[in-house]
Design a protein around this motif. Structure first.
Motif: not given
Length: 447
Positions: A143-163
């Motif tokens: 329940r606490v760690a799930a608060l970071g789900a949007p943040l984790l996915l934003v980082s995935l997207a960021g990795n994508g375009w910078l690569r």
């Protein structure tokens, strides 16, 4: 000056040579390895709280990791699309792909957050085998760690375009910064601060917040605008659908294999777990070539240079094969050294000895498969990859895994299925890359 090279007046400057495979693969490897390495430290810290907390982390962390794996198309799909735009000389368009992927990451992350808040209890109880202290601990952590789900996915997207724009050093800095912050906070929050298992979840979220903020800042500095483009989002969702189906079949296949191994006995399950975790870890090394291939092939095809794309496919395949052979040699040389690091149970070690030959034997094949997966992803040929992966799992991996029990094949049957899965994928991607269809644009490539 005598001997100075001069261009004829009005001629274009020569195009810089594309970066080498290793120049792109090594930073990608650091990013890929950062999260697993942090999780190892997190597990060690939580392990001092006792078996209930450790079990809760395994349950909750497993669910969050499963969601992130299914949505990893935010990185891989974005890399391919951004690379093609950048290869065509349209850096602003490549950054726009990153903006759209970030909006998609926020939307999907909020959906994941909502689902975990609503279903954390039932999901953790199902994974823990029923209600009890472990399920309760897992629910609390999730329940606490799930608060970071949007943040984790934003980082995935960021990795994508910078690569995609061939900037892989910035993602390394951003991911390492977030991981280091979590590493510092985790032991402090878990023990001196007295938050226990919840402290681990809070440390995760804080580190993810820093990483996501750095990726968003990178977008803001590009001044690309934040308007939503429905057409671009729709195209990303199509790519996401194919990669999501592919990932889901893979996850189901590995779950079935684990279930078959469990029915073969605790020794077989233990050996399977050891070998499988090594397989996943080694896949990180080989997957770095896939990321390099995505970037290089996307740039080549975006710039209408199919010959360069073919040359890249050959180079990354050779690198993958060579690395796979090296990994296989190391595994065989250390077959009497590595398994005892995980267990001293003679029965588990005996089962691990059977699996070890499979694990080492298909590494060269896996190296080529992963590299060529990246080539086809960079070309936008994800529909073909989806079909091939699902077919290989349904024809090879799943049937042999399911038959291993009735035919009393044990772990040898399960890992023969995994080997056949790799072989079938290898044949399919080789056939595709030898042909010409993958060299078309994503809109014209047919599965």
């Amino acid at each position: 000056m005598i001997g100075e090279s001069r261009r004829p007046p009005g001629s274009a400057a020569p195009r810089p040579a594309p970066p080498g495979v290793l120049a792109l693969a090594l930073p990608a490897l650091v990013v890929l390895a950062a999260e697993p390495l942090y999780l190892l430290v997190d597990t060690a810290v939580v392990g001092n709280l006792g078996t209930v907390a450790l079990g809760g982390l395994a349950v909750g962390g497993g669910l969050l990791a499963w969601a992130a794996a299914l949505l990893n198309f935010l990185a891989y799909g974005t890399t391919a699309r951004a690379a093609r735009r950048a290869g065509a000389g349209d850096r602003a368009g490549a950054v726009t792909e990153g903006v759209q992927a970030t909006w998609l990451a926020v939307a999907l992350g909020l959906l994941v957050l909502l689902l975990f808040q609503l279903l954390a209890g039932p999901l953790t109880r199902a994974l823990a085998g029923g209600a009890g202290p472990v399920a309760e601990a897992g629910e609390q952590w999730l329940r606490v760690a799930a608060l970071g789900a949007p943040l984790l996915l934003v980082s995935l997207a960021g990795n994508g375009w910078l690569r995609g724009v061939q900037e892989l050093r910035r993602p390394v800095r951003y991911v390492v910064a977030g991981s280091l912050l979590s590493l510092v906070l985790c032991p402090v929050l878990v023990h001196p601060a007295g938050l226990g298992l919840v402290g681990s979840a809070v440390a995760n979220v804080v580190g993810q917040a820093l990483t996501a903020a750095l990726f968003v800042r990178a977008l803001l500095r590009e001044d690309a605008g934040w308007r939503v483009h429905p057409t671009a989002l729709a195209r990303q969702l199509v790519v996401g659908r194919d990669l999501l189906l592919r990932a889901a079949v893979l996850q189901i296949s590995f779950l079935v294999a684990a279930g078959v191994a469990a029915r073969a006995g605790t020794a077989a399950l233990g050996a399977h777990q050891i070998a499988l975790q090594l397989f996943f870890f080694l896949a990180l090394v080989l997957d770095a070539y896939a990321i390099a291939a995505q970037t290089l092939v996307g740039h080549a095809l975006g710039g209408q240079r199919p010959d360069e794309a073919r040359a890249t496919a050959r180079r990354v395949a050779v690198w993958g094969l060579g690395t796979g052979c090296a990994v296989a040699a190391v595994l065989l040389a250390l077959r009497d050294v590595l398994p005892p690091l995980f267990t001293d149970d003679p029965a588990v070690l005996a089962q691990a000895a059977v699996v070890w030959w499979f694990l080492a034997g298909f590494q060269p094949l896996a190296g080529v498969v992963f590299a060529l997966d990246g080539v086809l992803m960079g070309a936008g040929d994800v529909g073909y990859l989806r079909t091939v992966t699902i077919a290989s799992a349904l024809v090879g991996f799943l049937p042999l895994s399911l038959l291993s029990g009735p035919l009393d094949l044990g772990l040898a049957g399960v890992w023969t299925g995994l080997t056949l899965f790799v072989v079938l994928r290898l044949v399919a991607v080789l056939v595709r890359v030898v042909g010409d269809r993958w060299l078309g644009t994503p809109e014209t490539v047919a599965p």
